[in-house]
Scaffold this motif. Structure first.
Motif, short mmCIF file in Angstrom:
data_model
loop_
_atom_site.label_atom_id
_atom_site.label_comp_id
_atom_site.label_asym_id
_atom_site.label_seq_id
_atom_site.Cartn_x
_atom_site.Cartn_y
_atom_site.Cartn_z
N THR A 73 0.83 -1.20 0.00
CA THR A 73 0.00 0.00 0.00
C THR A 73 0.87 1.26 0.00
OG1 THR A 73 -0.12 -0.01 2.42
CG2 THR A 73 -1.87 -1.16 1.22
N GLY A 74 0.30 2.34 -0.52
CA GLY A 74 1.02 3.61 -0.53
C GLY A 74 0.71 4.42 -1.78
N ARG A 75 1.43 5.51 -1.94
CA ARG A 75 1.26 6.40 -3.10
C ARG A 75 2.62 6.70 -3.73
NH1 ARG A 75 -3.35 11.03 -1.98
NH2 ARG A 75 -5.00 9.61 -1.26
N HIS A 76 2.58 6.89 -5.04
CA HIS A 76 3.82 7.20 -5.75
C HIS A 76 3.46 7.91 -7.06
CE1 HIS A 76 8.07 6.78 -6.75
NE2 HIS A 76 7.71 6.42 -7.98
N THR A 77 4.34 8.81 -7.50
CA THR A 77 4.18 9.50 -8.78
C THR A 77 5.38 9.22 -9.67
OG1 THR A 77 2.87 11.27 -7.77
CG2 THR A 77 3.84 11.72 -9.92
N PHE A 78 5.11 8.62 -10.82
CA PHE A 78 6.15 8.44 -11.84
C PHE A 78 6.19 9.69 -12.72
CE2 PHE A 78 4.78 3.98 -11.06
CZ PHE A 78 5.99 3.47 -10.63
N LYS A 79 7.40 10.16 -13.01
CA LYS A 79 7.55 11.38 -13.80
C LYS A 79 8.38 11.18 -15.07
CE LYS A 79 6.92 14.77 -10.11
NZ LYS A 79 5.82 15.47 -10.79
N GLN A 80 9.06 10.05 -15.18
CA GLN A 80 9.87 9.78 -16.36
C GLN A 80 9.78 8.30 -16.74
OE1 GLN A 80 13.73 11.31 -14.92
NE2 GLN A 80 13.62 12.86 -16.54
N ILE A 81 10.16 8.02 -17.97
CA ILE A 81 10.24 6.65 -18.44
C ILE A 81 11.55 6.47 -19.17
CG2 ILE A 81 8.99 7.18 -20.59
CD1 ILE A 81 7.80 4.33 -20.42
N ALA A 82 12.21 5.33 -18.95
CA ALA A 82 13.47 5.01 -19.61
C ALA A 82 13.24 3.87 -20.60
CB ALA A 82 14.54 4.62 -18.59
N PHE A 83 13.63 4.09 -21.84
CA PHE A 83 13.58 3.06 -22.87
C PHE A 83 14.99 2.50 -23.04
CE2 PHE A 83 10.00 5.79 -23.84
CZ PHE A 83 9.00 4.91 -24.24
N HIS A 84 15.12 1.18 -22.95
CA HIS A 84 16.42 0.53 -23.14
C HIS A 84 16.41 -0.22 -24.47
CE1 HIS A 84 17.72 1.31 -18.99
NE2 HIS A 84 16.46 1.05 -18.66
N THR A 85 17.35 0.15 -25.34
CA THR A 85 17.49 -0.49 -26.64
C THR A 85 18.93 -0.99 -26.77
OG1 THR A 85 18.23 1.46 -27.88
CG2 THR A 85 15.85 1.20 -27.56
N LYS A 86 19.21 -1.66 -27.88
CA LYS A 86 20.58 -2.15 -28.11
C LYS A 86 21.56 -0.99 -28.27
CE LYS A 86 19.72 -2.69 -33.10
NZ LYS A 86 20.49 -1.53 -33.52
N ASP A 87 21.05 0.21 -28.56
CA ASP A 87 21.90 1.38 -28.75
C ASP A 87 22.09 2.20 -27.49
OD1 ASP A 87 22.25 0.85 -31.51
OD2 ASP A 87 20.28 1.70 -31.91
N GLY A 88 21.43 1.79 -26.38
CA GLY A 88 21.57 2.53 -25.14
C GLY A 88 20.24 2.86 -24.48
N GLU A 89 20.26 3.90 -23.67
CA GLU A 89 19.08 4.28 -22.88
C GLU A 89 18.61 5.67 -23.27
OE1 GLU A 89 19.23 5.93 -18.64
OE2 GLU A 89 18.69 3.84 -18.30
N LYS A 90 17.28 5.84 -23.34
CA LYS A 90 16.68 7.14 -23.60
C LYS A 90 15.65 7.41 -22.51
CE LYS A 90 15.69 10.80 -26.21
NZ LYS A 90 16.67 11.87 -26.48
N VAL A 91 15.85 8.49 -21.75
CA VAL A 91 14.94 8.86 -20.67
C VAL A 91 14.07 10.03 -21.12
CG1 VAL A 91 14.73 9.65 -18.28
CG2 VAL A 91 16.56 8.05 -18.91
N LEU A 92 12.75 9.87 -21.02
CA LEU A 92 11.81 10.89 -21.46
C LEU A 92 10.89 11.29 -20.32
CD1 LEU A 92 10.73 9.32 -24.88
CD2 LEU A 92 12.50 11.05 -24.50
N ASP A 93 10.41 12.53 -20.38
CA ASP A 93 9.44 13.01 -19.39
C ASP A 93 8.08 12.37 -19.64
OD1 ASP A 93 11.29 14.65 -18.12
OD2 ASP A 93 10.81 16.38 -19.36
N LEU A 94 7.40 12.05 -18.55
CA LEU A 94 6.07 11.43 -18.61
C LEU A 94 4.95 12.40 -18.29
CD1 LEU A 94 6.20 7.96 -16.80
CD2 LEU A 94 5.43 8.40 -19.12
N GLY A 95 5.23 13.42 -17.48
CA GLY A 95 4.18 14.20 -16.85
C GLY A 95 4.00 13.67 -15.45
N ASN A 96 2.77 13.30 -15.09
CA ASN A 96 2.49 12.76 -13.76
C ASN A 96 1.64 11.51 -13.87
OD1 ASN A 96 3.62 14.93 -11.91
ND2 ASN A 96 2.22 16.15 -13.14
N ILE A 97 2.21 10.39 -13.45
CA ILE A 97 1.49 9.12 -13.35
C ILE A 97 1.33 8.84 -11.86
CG2 ILE A 97 1.56 6.64 -13.79
CD1 ILE A 97 1.16 8.19 -16.32
N ASN A 98 0.14 9.13 -11.33
CA ASN A 98 -0.11 9.01 -9.89
C ASN A 98 -0.75 7.66 -9.58
OD1 ASN A 98 0.59 11.88 -9.14
ND2 ASN A 98 -1.06 12.27 -10.59
#
Length: 268
Positions: free
Chosen positions: A110-135
């Protein structure tokens, strides 16, 4: 140094700069989110739910399911875990391609959390993008045995009511108490929750309504969804249906409602 070698070096530098320019001009971003996801958990029960996200990218970028090895939601939390993700093609948005990204999450505590970014992992590396607010809010509780069948499931460019048909699949009666969702862009009060009794729509009583085994009742929430001005945004609500049995509060999953203002319904 001869003019021949100077020309070769100049051509090599020009090609590198041209290549960098092409990469920097490629677009890849997630449609901004203002999502609210209600879930539940206890020591004997984990609840699975889905984030319905979207990202846009330049046509020359090949981004399919096989290109993305894994994803991460940031900042990290042990509140939920990613069970799987999938990607599907959406209609293009102007000159950009759009993909739907479905992320299956499983409650862990139980609890609360807000995700604000997402990381995509590909064979070429990592790309971190803004999400906004995922509550995400995980409540203490278990599944009620109520099936809140969705009557208007989909993605909508404007506010429409939530319509469900709760059915009691238990062999005992329960009390339907209301719904649970918290989102700053979705507003309603208790009088906006209506049920149908004797073919007439009436407000849900303050103490709830009894639902006998195998009985069902139409329930509508006349909420108001308001998009923030001058922004393209994905407002997703994953509500819960609240019920009570033997004095214990229980929950049932209501199908996600998605509101996104980057398209219009046909004929409008």
């Amino acid at each position: 140094m001869s003019r021949k070698y100077v020309l070769i070096i100049w051509l090599a530098v020009s090609l590198i700069l041209f290549s960098c320019s092409r990469v920097s001009n490629q677009e890849f971003y997630v449609v901004k989110n203002e999502g609210s996801y209600e879930s539940y958990w206890d020591e004997s029960y984990q609840n699975l739910f889905i984030l319905n996200l979207a990202f846009n990218h330049s046509p020359e970028l090949e981004l399919t399911q096989s290109d993305i090895e894994s994803i991460e939601l940031l900042p990290h939390t042990d509140l939920v875990k990613i069970e799987k993700f999938s990607i599907e093609e959406n209609p293009p948005q102007g000159n950009l391609k759009q993909k739907a990204l479905f992320v299956n999450l499983l409650s862990q505590k139980t609890g609360r959390h807000t995700f604000k970014q997402i990381a995509f992992h590909t064979k070429d590396g990592e790309k971190v993008l803004d999400l906004g607010n995922i509550n995400v809010t995980v409540h203490k509780g278990v599944f009620s045995g109520i099936m809140p069948l969705g009557q208007n499931i989909g993605v909508f460019p404007e506010s429409i009511p939530l319509e469900i048909l709760p059915r009691n699949d238990n062999d005992y009666p329960v009390i339907i108490k209301g719904i649970l969702v918290e989102n700053p862009y979705i507003t309603y009060d208790k009088d906006d929750i209506k049920i149908v009794v004797n073919n007439k729509e009436v407000p849900l009583p303050a103490d709830g309504v009894k639902l006998n085994p195998k009985e069902e009742i139409p329930l509508t929430v006349y909420w108001k969804v308001t998009f923030p001005p001058n922004q393209i945004v994905n407002i997703e609500a994953r509500p819960l249906l609240i019920s009570e049995h033997d004095g214990v509060t229980e929950y049932a999953d209501i199908p996600n409602m998605i509101f996104r203002n980057d398209f219009k319904l046909p004929g409008k």
